[in-house]
Design a protein around this motif. Structure first.
Motif, PDB file in Angstrom:
ATOM      1  N   GLY A  37       0.732  -1.095  -0.047  1.00 56.32           N
ATOM      2  CA  GLY A  37       0.056  -0.040   0.136  1.00 56.32           C
ATOM      3  C   GLY A  37       0.729   1.407   0.040  1.00 56.32           C
ATOM      4  N   TRP A  38       1.977   1.291  -0.430  1.00 61.47           N
ATOM      5  CA  TRP A  38       2.861   2.458  -0.430  1.00 61.47           C
ATOM      6  C   TRP A  38       2.622   3.474  -2.171  1.00 61.47           C
ATOM      7  CZ3 TRP A  38       7.910  -0.925  -0.185  1.00 61.47           C
ATOM      8  CH2 TRP A  38       7.929  -1.555   0.874  1.00 61.47           C
ATOM      9  N   THR A  39       2.477   4.473  -1.670  1.00 60.87           N
ATOM     10  CA  THR A  39       2.260   5.490  -2.871  1.00 60.87           C
ATOM     11  C   THR A  39       3.609   5.642  -3.745  1.00 60.87           C
ATOM     12  OG1 THR A  39       0.235   6.400  -1.853  1.00 60.87           O
ATOM     13  CG2 THR A  39       1.183   7.703  -3.508  1.00 60.87           C
ATOM     14  N   THR A  40       4.715   6.030  -2.959  1.00 60.77           N
ATOM     15  CA  THR A  40       5.827   6.196  -3.637  1.00 60.77           C
ATOM     16  C   THR A  40       6.847   5.652  -2.714  1.00 60.77           C
ATOM     17  OG1 THR A  40       6.550   8.332  -2.790  1.00 60.77           O
ATOM     18  CG2 THR A  40       5.189   8.372  -4.775  1.00 60.77           C
ATOM     19  N   VAL A  41       8.057   5.358  -3.178  1.00 61.47           N
ATOM     20  CA  VAL A  41       9.195   5.060  -2.618  1.00 61.47           C
ATOM     21  C   VAL A  41      10.157   6.383  -2.509  1.00 61.47           C
ATOM     22  CG1 VAL A  41      11.401   3.815  -2.406  1.00 61.47           C
ATOM     23  CG2 VAL A  41       9.193   2.672  -2.997  1.00 61.47           C
ATOM     24  N   HIS A  42      10.195   6.900  -1.341  1.00 58.33           N
ATOM     25  CA  HIS A  42      10.788   8.275  -1.245  1.00 58.33           C
ATOM     26  C   HIS A  42      12.222   8.139  -0.977  1.00 58.33           C
ATOM     27  CE1 HIS A  42      10.871  12.696  -0.620  1.00 58.33           C
ATOM     28  NE2 HIS A  42      11.300  12.516   0.523  1.00 58.33           N
ATOM     29  N   LEU A  43      12.963   8.260  -1.882  1.00 62.07           N
ATOM     30  CA  LEU A  43      14.588   8.006  -2.048  1.00 62.07           C
ATOM     31  C   LEU A  43      15.111   9.459  -1.668  1.00 62.07           C
ATOM     32  CD1 LEU A  43      14.930   5.764  -5.134  1.00 62.07           C
ATOM     33  CD2 LEU A  43      14.573   5.298  -2.771  1.00 62.07           C
ATOM     34  N   VAL A  44      16.120   9.616  -0.802  1.00 61.15           N
ATOM     35  CA  VAL A  44      16.732  10.778  -0.086  1.00 61.15           C
ATOM     36  C   VAL A  44      18.142  10.678  -0.223  1.00 61.15           C
ATOM     37  CG1 VAL A  44      14.554  11.580   0.590  1.00 61.15           C
ATOM     38  CG2 VAL A  44      16.383  10.572   2.193  1.00 61.15           C
ATOM     39  N   HIS A  45      18.933  11.659  -0.238  1.00 64.14           N
ATOM     40  CA  HIS A  45      20.397  11.928   0.281  1.00 64.14           C
ATOM     41  C   HIS A  45      20.459  13.207   0.593  1.00 64.14           C
ATOM     42  CE1 HIS A  45      24.648  11.792   0.109  1.00 64.14           C
ATOM     43  NE2 HIS A  45      24.649  12.866  -0.878  1.00 64.14           N
ATOM     44  N   ARG A  46      21.284  13.109   1.819  1.00 68.35           N
ATOM     45  CA  ARG A  46      21.503  14.392   2.392  1.00 68.35           C
ATOM     46  C   ARG A  46      23.198  14.564   2.222  1.00 68.35           C
ATOM     47  NH1 ARG A  46      20.084  15.036   9.218  1.00 68.35           N
ATOM     48  NH2 ARG A  46      20.822  17.611   9.297  1.00 68.35           N
ATOM     49  N   PRO A  47      23.292  15.816   1.572  1.00 66.21           N
ATOM     50  CA  PRO A  47      24.860  16.078   1.241  1.00 66.21           C
ATOM     51  C   PRO A  47      25.710  16.587   2.362  1.00 66.21           C
ATOM     52  CG  PRO A  47      23.392  17.554  -0.078  1.00 66.21           C
ATOM     53  CD  PRO A  47      22.562  16.545   0.735  1.00 66.21           C
ATOM     54  N   ASP A  48      25.110  17.243   3.233  1.00 65.55           N
ATOM     55  CA  ASP A  48      25.660  17.764   4.414  1.00 65.55           C
ATOM     56  C   ASP A  48      24.928  17.307   5.715  1.00 65.55           C
ATOM     57  OD1 ASP A  48      26.673  19.466   6.397  1.00 65.55           O
ATOM     58  OD2 ASP A  48      27.037  21.091   5.182  1.00 65.55           O
ATOM     59  N   PRO A  49      25.528  16.738   6.775  1.00 66.13           N
ATOM     60  CA  PRO A  49      24.809  16.116   7.803  1.00 66.13           C
ATOM     61  C   PRO A  49      24.553  17.251   8.698  1.00 66.13           C
ATOM     62  CG  PRO A  49      27.024  15.712   7.930  1.00 66.13           C
ATOM     63  CD  PRO A  49      26.848  16.085   6.540  1.00 66.13           C
ATOM     64  N   ASP A  50      25.058  18.389   8.629  1.00 70.73           N
ATOM     65  CA  ASP A  50      24.697  19.669   9.394  1.00 70.73           C
ATOM     66  C   ASP A  50      23.690  20.450   8.832  1.00 70.73           C
ATOM     67  OD1 ASP A  50      26.681  18.953  11.206  1.00 70.73           O
ATOM     68  OD2 ASP A  50      28.199  19.588   9.979  1.00 70.73           O
ATOM     69  N   ARG A  51      23.155  20.171   7.835  1.00 70.26           N
ATOM     70  CA  ARG A  51      22.173  20.822   6.996  1.00 70.26           C
ATOM     71  C   ARG A  51      20.873  20.392   6.740  1.00 70.26           C
ATOM     72  NH1 ARG A  51      23.617  25.875   4.927  1.00 70.26           N
ATOM     73  NH2 ARG A  51      22.084  25.711   3.440  1.00 70.26           N
ATOM     74  N   LEU A  52      19.658  20.892   6.824  1.00 71.44           N
ATOM     75  CA  LEU A  52      18.572  20.053   6.588  1.00 71.44           C
ATOM     76  C   LEU A  52      18.192  20.273   4.964  1.00 71.44           C
ATOM     77  CD1 LEU A  52      16.307  20.899   9.553  1.00 71.44           C
ATOM     78  CD2 LEU A  52      17.296  18.638   9.127  1.00 71.44           C
ATOM     79  N   ASP A  53      19.108  20.053   4.177  1.00 71.92           N
ATOM     80  CA  ASP A  53      18.767  20.055   2.747  1.00 71.92           C
ATOM     81  C   ASP A  53      18.922  18.537   2.149  1.00 71.92           C
ATOM     82  OD1 ASP A  53      18.760  22.744   2.909  1.00 71.92           O
ATOM     83  OD2 ASP A  53      20.584  23.223   2.024  1.00 71.92           O
ATOM     84  N   PHE A  54      18.151  18.345   1.340  1.00 70.42           N
ATOM     85  CA  PHE A  54      17.951  16.999   0.751  1.00 70.42           C
ATOM     86  C   PHE A  54      17.668  16.858  -0.640  1.00 70.42           C
ATOM     87  CE2 PHE A  54      16.847  16.490   5.129  1.00 70.42           C
ATOM     88  CZ  PHE A  54      17.234  15.551   5.805  1.00 70.42           C
ATOM     89  N   HIS A  55      18.088  15.943  -1.342  1.00 69.69           N
ATOM     90  CA  HIS A  55      17.942  15.730  -2.898  1.00 69.69           C
ATOM     91  C   HIS A  55      16.747  14.371  -2.521  1.00 69.69           C
ATOM     92  CE1 HIS A  55      20.868  18.007  -4.801  1.00 69.69           C
ATOM     93  NE2 HIS A  55      21.945  17.754  -3.874  1.00 69.69           N
ATOM     94  N   ALA A  56      15.848  14.489  -3.417  1.00 77.00           N
ATOM     95  CA  ALA A  56      14.931  13.349  -3.331  1.00 77.00           C
ATOM     96  C   ALA A  56      14.388  12.946  -4.845  1.00 77.00           C
ATOM     97  CB  ALA A  56      13.802  13.715  -2.609  1.00 77.00           C
ATOM     98  N   ARG A  57      14.108  11.399  -4.944  1.00 77.63           N
ATOM     99  CA  ARG A  57      13.380  11.408  -6.089  1.00 77.63           C
ATOM    100  C   ARG A  57      12.483  10.177  -5.752  1.00 77.63           C
ATOM    101  NH1 ARG A  57      18.110   9.275 -10.641  1.00 77.63           N
ATOM    102  NH2 ARG A  57      16.357   9.661 -11.962  1.00 77.63           N
ATOM    103  N   ASP A  58      11.318  10.146  -6.420  1.00 82.32           N
ATOM    104  CA  ASP A  58      10.313   9.141  -5.968  1.00 82.32           C
ATOM    105  C   ASP A  58       9.800   8.418  -7.275  1.00 82.32           C
ATOM    106  OD1 ASP A  58       8.657  10.006  -3.111  1.00 82.32           O
ATOM    107  OD2 ASP A  58      10.067  11.537  -3.878  1.00 82.32           O
ATOM    108  N   PHE A  88       7.290   6.014  -8.726  1.00 84.68           N
ATOM    109  CA  PHE A  88       5.830   6.067  -8.618  1.00 84.68           C
ATOM    110  C   PHE A  88       5.202   4.981  -9.881  1.00 84.68           C
ATOM    111  CE2 PHE A  88       1.491   8.775  -9.254  1.00 84.68           C
ATOM    112  CZ  PHE A  88       1.023   7.841  -8.437  1.00 84.68           C
ATOM    113  N   PRO A  89       5.562   3.536  -9.895  1.00 84.70           N
ATOM    114  CA  PRO A  89       5.157   2.806 -10.609  1.00 84.70           C
ATOM    115  C   PRO A  89       3.587   2.418 -10.551  1.00 84.70           C
ATOM    116  CG  PRO A  89       6.611   1.692  -9.239  1.00 84.70           C
ATOM    117  CD  PRO A  89       6.780   3.187  -9.033  1.00 84.70           C
ATOM    118  N   VAL A  90       3.295   2.472  -9.200  1.00 82.65           N
ATOM    119  CA  VAL A  90       1.596   1.948  -9.042  1.00 82.65           C
ATOM    120  C   VAL A  90       0.730   3.164  -9.751  1.00 82.65           C
ATOM    121  CG1 VAL A  90       2.149   0.942  -6.802  1.00 82.65           C
ATOM    122  CG2 VAL A  90       1.577   3.309  -6.648  1.00 82.65           C
ATOM    123  N   GLY A  91       1.318   4.281 -10.119  1.00 85.26           N
ATOM    124  CA  GLY A  91       0.686   5.146 -10.884  1.00 85.26           C
ATOM    125  C   GLY A  91       0.904   5.192 -12.391  1.00 85.26           C
TER     126      GLY A  91
END
Length: 287
Positions: A194-215, A217-220
């Motif tokens: 029952g997952w809508t997407t798989v939320h894939l993330v990467h955090r380039p700097d552990p001291d910042r709340l900045d992320f790259h993401a990819r999702d 969505f094959p169920v759609g």
């Protein structure tokens, strides 16, 4: 399906129509049944089309449904932002309330600064660790990832803020950039759980709340989403619930870069509230 039904096209989480995540928006869908909405969403071809099926103009409250090209989805963040901006452009900025299958979603719209923006407040979020045998292992196999590809600082979870999303953190930006997954295997696994997407993330700097993401969505019926507001909300709730955020914080998520549709999602989290706020711009896509 009514051939005269007007479908507006907006791109959300961007100020450039060539970026962000496109969404169809139908502001008057009261006469459409489920089959018509599914068919129209398939014809539009975007990952989601939003339909307003009931209106209370005085209270600025609307019943909203979301359809991918294949099926109805309980909640969609980027189509919510797109619809809110469309209403703000038509009726003026302010507060809106959307009744969705996931629950009540309140949105604040603004036209300050030229390009309209919207901030949605999610339903209460929750999260739990992903089961290693039945969820994590088959997900990694479908993605063609190994356990060593994961960032141990952000453990795999299933997070919710309207829909369930499997959250996996990549240890490197290169791993996130190389997305060549088994479409059928991941779709089957997502349907099973029952997952809508798989939320894939990467955090380039552990001291910042900045992320790259990819999702994915094959169920759609879509290989990848360019900006996923529902997953961003769930991810904000995950960071809060797992203690990665202990004070009021804003998270910046950059998505869509690897597919040529850069998007920016701003996620606000507070320690004493399980609801998450997601902010983004939206712009009309020229005909």
């Amino acid at each position: 399906m009514d051939a005269m039904t007007e479908v507006l096209r907006y791109s959300a989480f961007t100020t450039d129509p060539s970026g962000g995540n496109p969404a169809g928006v139908v502001l008057d869908a009261g006469t459409l049944d489920d089959a018509a909405m599914t068919a129209l969403a398939a014809r539009v071809g975007y990952s989601e089309t939003a339909f307003l099926t009931a209106h209370d103009e005085t209270r600025r409250r609307y019943r909203m449904r979301f359809f991918s090209p294949r099926a109805e989805v309980a909640f969609c963040g980027h189509a919510t932002v797109a619809t809110a901006v469309a209403l703000a452009e038509r009726d003026g900025p302010g507060e809106l309330v959307f009744d969705t299958a996931a629950g009540e979603v309140r949105v604040t719209t603004s036209t300050d600064g030229g390009v309209p923006s919207a901030t949605l407040t999610s339903v209460p979020s929750r999260t739990r660790p992903a089961d290693e045998d039945t969820e994590l292992a088959p997900a990694l196999a479908a993605l063609r990832w190994s356990p060593d590809d994961l960032d141990p600082a952000l453990p795999p979870h299933v997070a919710f803020a309207g829909n369930d999303h499997l959250v996996l953190a990549a240890a490197t930006r290169a791993r996130l950039a190389d997305l060549a997954y088994d479409f059928d295997a991941l779709e089957e696994l997502m349907r099973r759980h029952g997952w809508t997407t798989v939320h894939l993330v990467h955090r380039p700097d552990p001291d910042r709340l900045d992320f790259h993401a990819r999702d994915p969505f094959p169920v759609g019926g879509v290989v990848e989403d360019a900006a996923t507001g529902a997953a961003a909300a769930a991810f904000g709730g995950y960071l809060r619930a797992t203690g990665r955020i202990t004070e009021a914080s804003r998270i910046r998520i950059r998505q869509g870069e690897d597919m040529g549709r850069p998007s920016e999602l701003l996620v606000d989290v507070t320690p004493d509230d399980t609801r998450v706020r997601v902010t983004g711009h939206a712009v009309r896509i020229p005909a």
